[in-house]
Design a protein around this motif. Structure first.
Motif, PDB file in Angstrom:
ATOM      1  N   VAL A   1      -8.145  -4.678   5.496  1.00  8.26           N
ATOM      2  CA  VAL A   1      -9.074  -3.548   5.385  1.00  8.26           C
ATOM      3  C   VAL A   1      -9.297  -2.894   6.741  1.00  8.26           C
ATOM      4  O   VAL A   1      -9.245  -1.667   6.883  1.00  8.26           O
ATOM      5  CB  VAL A   1     -10.418  -4.011   4.776  1.00  8.26           C
ATOM      6  CG1 VAL A   1     -11.467  -2.908   4.894  1.00  8.26           C
ATOM      7  CG2 VAL A   1     -10.227  -4.400   3.318  1.00  8.26           C
ATOM      8  N   VAL A   2      -9.541  -3.701   7.767  1.00  9.24           N
ATOM      9  CA  VAL A   2      -9.858  -3.137   9.079  1.00  9.24           C
ATOM     10  C   VAL A   2      -8.619  -2.480   9.697  1.00  9.24           C
ATOM     11  O   VAL A   2      -8.729  -1.467  10.402  1.00  9.24           O
ATOM     12  CB  VAL A   2     -10.440  -4.240   9.998  1.00  9.24           C
ATOM     13  CG1 VAL A   2      -9.412  -4.852  10.910  1.00  9.24           C
ATOM     14  CG2 VAL A   2     -11.582  -3.720  10.832  1.00  9.24           C
ATOM     15  N   THR A   3      -7.444  -3.008   9.408  1.00 11.28           N
ATOM     16  CA  THR A   3      -6.220  -2.410   9.924  1.00 11.28           C
ATOM     17  C   THR A   3      -5.937  -1.073   9.247  1.00 11.28           C
ATOM     18  O   THR A   3      -5.552  -0.093   9.895  1.00 11.28           O
ATOM     19  CB  THR A   3      -5.027  -3.362   9.730  1.00 11.28           C
ATOM     20  OG1 THR A   3      -5.271  -4.566  10.464  1.00 11.28           O
ATOM     21  CG2 THR A   3      -3.727  -2.737  10.216  1.00 11.28           C
ATOM     22  N   MET A   4      -6.146  -1.020   7.936  1.00  8.73           N
ATOM     23  CA  MET A   4      -5.928   0.232   7.222  1.00  8.73           C
ATOM     24  C   MET A   4      -6.985   1.274   7.606  1.00  8.73           C
ATOM     25  O   MET A   4      -6.661   2.429   7.892  1.00  8.73           O
ATOM     26  CB  MET A   4      -5.974  -0.009   5.714  1.00  8.73           C
ATOM     27  CG  MET A   4      -4.803  -0.819   5.164  1.00  8.73           C
ATOM     28  SD  MET A   4      -3.205  -0.005   5.406  1.00  8.73           S
ATOM     29  CE  MET A   4      -3.480   1.545   4.556  1.00  8.73           C
TER      30      MET A   4
ATOM     31  N   ARG B   1      -5.196   4.107  -2.944  1.00  7.34           N
ATOM     32  CA  ARG B   1      -6.419   4.777  -3.403  1.00  7.34           C
ATOM     33  C   ARG B   1      -7.604   3.818  -3.414  1.00  7.34           C
ATOM     34  O   ARG B   1      -8.743   4.216  -3.130  1.00  7.34           O
ATOM     35  CB  ARG B   1      -6.201   5.373  -4.796  1.00  7.34           C
ATOM     36  CG  ARG B   1      -5.238   6.564  -4.812  1.00  7.34           C
ATOM     37  CD  ARG B   1      -5.320   7.315  -6.130  1.00  7.34           C
ATOM     38  NE  ARG B   1      -4.848   6.499  -7.247  1.00  7.34           N
ATOM     39  CZ  ARG B   1      -3.595   6.494  -7.681  1.00  7.34           C
ATOM     40  NH1 ARG B   1      -2.671   7.250  -7.084  1.00  7.34           N
ATOM     41  NH2 ARG B   1      -3.240   5.753  -8.717  1.00  7.34           N
ATOM     42  N   LEU B   2      -7.336   2.549  -3.739  1.00 12.71           N
ATOM     43  CA  LEU B   2      -8.405   1.554  -3.755  1.00 12.71           C
ATOM     44  C   LEU B   2      -8.971   1.351  -2.347  1.00 12.71           C
ATOM     45  O   LEU B   2     -10.192   1.271  -2.157  1.00 12.71           O
ATOM     46  CB  LEU B   2      -7.876   0.230  -4.306  1.00 12.71           C
ATOM     47  CG  LEU B   2      -8.884  -0.923  -4.401  1.00 12.71           C
ATOM     48  CD1 LEU B   2     -10.005  -0.574  -5.359  1.00 12.71           C
ATOM     49  CD2 LEU B   2      -8.186  -2.212  -4.841  1.00 12.71           C
ATOM     50  N   VAL B   3      -8.085   1.281  -1.366  1.00  8.09           N
ATOM     51  CA  VAL B   3      -8.539   1.126   0.019  1.00  8.09           C
ATOM     52  C   VAL B   3      -9.350   2.340   0.445  1.00  8.09           C
ATOM     53  O   VAL B   3     -10.380   2.228   1.119  1.00  8.09           O
ATOM     54  CB  VAL B   3      -7.330   0.931   0.961  1.00  8.09           C
ATOM     55  CG1 VAL B   3      -7.776   0.925   2.417  1.00  8.09           C
ATOM     56  CG2 VAL B   3      -6.607  -0.359   0.637  1.00  8.09           C
ATOM     57  N   ALA B   4      -8.882   3.524   0.038  1.00 15.90           N
ATOM     58  CA  ALA B   4      -9.580   4.751   0.410  1.00 15.90           C
ATOM     59  C   ALA B   4     -10.974   4.837  -0.207  1.00 15.90           C
ATOM     60  O   ALA B   4     -11.833   5.562   0.298  1.00 15.90           O
ATOM     61  CB  ALA B   4      -8.753   5.968  -0.004  1.00 15.90           C
TER      62      ALA B   4
ATOM     63  N   THR C   1       0.835  -1.206   0.000  1.00 17.03           N
ATOM     64  CA  THR C   1       0.000   0.000   0.000  1.00 17.03           C
ATOM     65  C   THR C   1       0.865   1.250   0.000  1.00 17.03           C
ATOM     66  O   THR C   1       0.515   2.262  -0.621  1.00 17.03           O
ATOM     67  CB  THR C   1      -0.931   0.009   1.219  1.00 17.03           C
ATOM     68  OG1 THR C   1      -1.711  -1.186   1.212  1.00 17.03           O
ATOM     69  CG2 THR C   1      -1.861   1.207   1.194  1.00 17.03           C
ATOM     70  N   GLY C   2       1.996   1.196   0.703  1.00 12.29           N
ATOM     71  CA  GLY C   2       2.906   2.324   0.699  1.00 12.29           C
ATOM     72  C   GLY C   2       3.702   2.429  -0.582  1.00 12.29           C
ATOM     73  O   GLY C   2       4.066   3.538  -1.001  1.00 12.29           O
TER      74      GLY C   2
END
Length: 396
Positions: free
Chosen positions: A227-230, A120-123, A112-113
């Motif tokens: 997902v929950v961690t991010m 952006r997908l996670v966001a 992700t970094g």
């Protein structure tokens, strides 16, 4: 000489803040970590190994980041992630498959970094759905203290009373003090029944498990854990630092936490991330008026975590000998605040309440299909309801 005397008078504030950060971060949620690891198939020894590895890598990561960037950057293990594990079940591939899922989670966090589009997908995942999934996962755990009132009322009532009183008087110490009350109850039980603990079993030990990549575990554990961690840790962690005027080094922080997660996965560690709630203890005014020296609080927190790693084995042994339901009650009390916040966020937007409700209920149901747990299906169901029922809803 003049410089050293000018610096020393204010050192006690960041140092004390760092010690408090580590103590609150560790004591308020280590029971949740143990519960999550045990539910996904870890033996008591493997769960103890996971806690030791997580505590050590959190300490090392904090020391590295605070020294490198001179910022009050603190890390923690993923408490929401541990709660997610506690609401899951043993994957078809057993504990090695769960360890493989932890490894995949670490790789995803590091990527992700490194890969902007993944971030952006996670966001793009609606925040209220991520929070609804978390709230549903937490619900069964938060019921534990009150369910224990029916089975061990005399043991649980003092713990709840201490938690309630501390929440009113010293909120940040509410869970640590509840844990202290639980340990006192356990000690009383030991004395009453003449329980003796072998001192040699108190030393922390590491147990290595060879990871296996099981598709069901990757989909059912790794993806929801990521997902929950991010959504509940890393992104809020950046926001907390920003609220105090600090800009978190996003890519290096995700590299450290992602690689750290991958390193501790074979030892039973599930996920490492930027601290969110406890981050304010090291970055806020409690760490001193001089903002440029609050990084010392983070450094102290990292060193304190390394010290706590040394006593983690003794805590695991004592907790393991506790009456059934007592430790689960402490874990549930620790998560009530998090669940309340998640529930509020889940239904804060009137346009997304139906998708939030479906996500929440699916996550709380304990549903398992094709060996994949309810957290994944909760997100799928929530996104489906949002696409079908809410896509044409008028915007405010």
């Amino acid at each position: 000489m003049h410089t050293s005397t000018a610096v020393r008078p204010g050192l006690h504030e960041p140092v004390l803040a760092g010690v408090v950060t580590a103590l609150v971060g560790f004591t308020s949620s280590f029971a949740v970590v143990l519960a999550g690891l045990r539910v996904t198939g870890a033996t008591p020894e493997q769960a103890a190994s996971g806690l030791l590895a997580l505590t050590a890598v959190v300490g090392v990561g904090i020391v590295l980041l605070s020294l490198r960037y001179r910022l009050p950057i603190t890390l923690s293990w993923s408490t929401p992630g541990a709660a997610l594990l506690a609401g899951a079940s043993i994957p078809a591939g057993g504990w090695p498959a769960a360890v493989g899922a932890f490894l995949v989670t670490g790789v995803l966090i590091a990527l992700t970094g490194a890969v902007p589009w993944l971030g952006r997908l996670v966001a793009r995942i609606p925040q209220h759905l991520a929070q609804a999934m978390l709230a549903g996962v937490l619900l069964p755990l938060c019921l534990a203290p009150f369910q224990s009132l029916g089975s061990i009322p005399l043991l649980v009532l003092p713990v709840i009373a201490v938690w309630l009183a501390a929440s009113a008087l010293v909120p940040k110490w509410a869970v640590p003090l509840a844990l202290a009350a639980a340990l006192a109850v356990i000690g009383f039980q030991f004395a009453l029944h003449g329980t003796v603990i072998d001192p040699s079993s108190l030393a922390p030990t590491l147990t290595v498990t060879l990871p296996t990549l099981d598709p069901a575990a990757v989909v059912g554990i790794a993806l929801p854990l990521y997902v929950v961690t991010m959504a509940s840790q890393n992104l809020p962690g950046v926001a907390v630092l920003a609220s105090f005027g600090y800009r978190a080094p996003w890519r290096p922080a995700l590299a450290v936490t992602g690689l750290g997660t991958a390193v501790v996965a074979p030892f039973g560690g599930h996920a490492v991330n930027l601290a969110a709630l406890s981050a304010a203890l090291s970055a806020g005014e409690g760490a001193g008026e001089d903002r440029d020296r609050r990084w010392i609080a983070a450094l102290t927190a990292g060193v304190s975590y390394l010290v706590l790693a040394g006593v983690s084995g003794a805590l695991v042994v004592v907790v393991g000998a506790a009456p059934a339901g007592l430790v689960e009650a402490v874990a549930g009390l620790a998560l009530i605040g998090t669940m309340a916040t998640a529930v509020t966020a889940s239904f804060s937007d009137a346009r997304g309440r139906m998708s939030g409700a479906v996500t929440f209920l699916l996550a709380a149901s304990g549903l398992s299909v094709l060996g994949i747990g309810g957290a994944f299906w909760a997100l799928v169901g929530g996104l489906l309801v949002r696409a079908v029922l809410e896509r044409k809803a008028p915007r405010a």
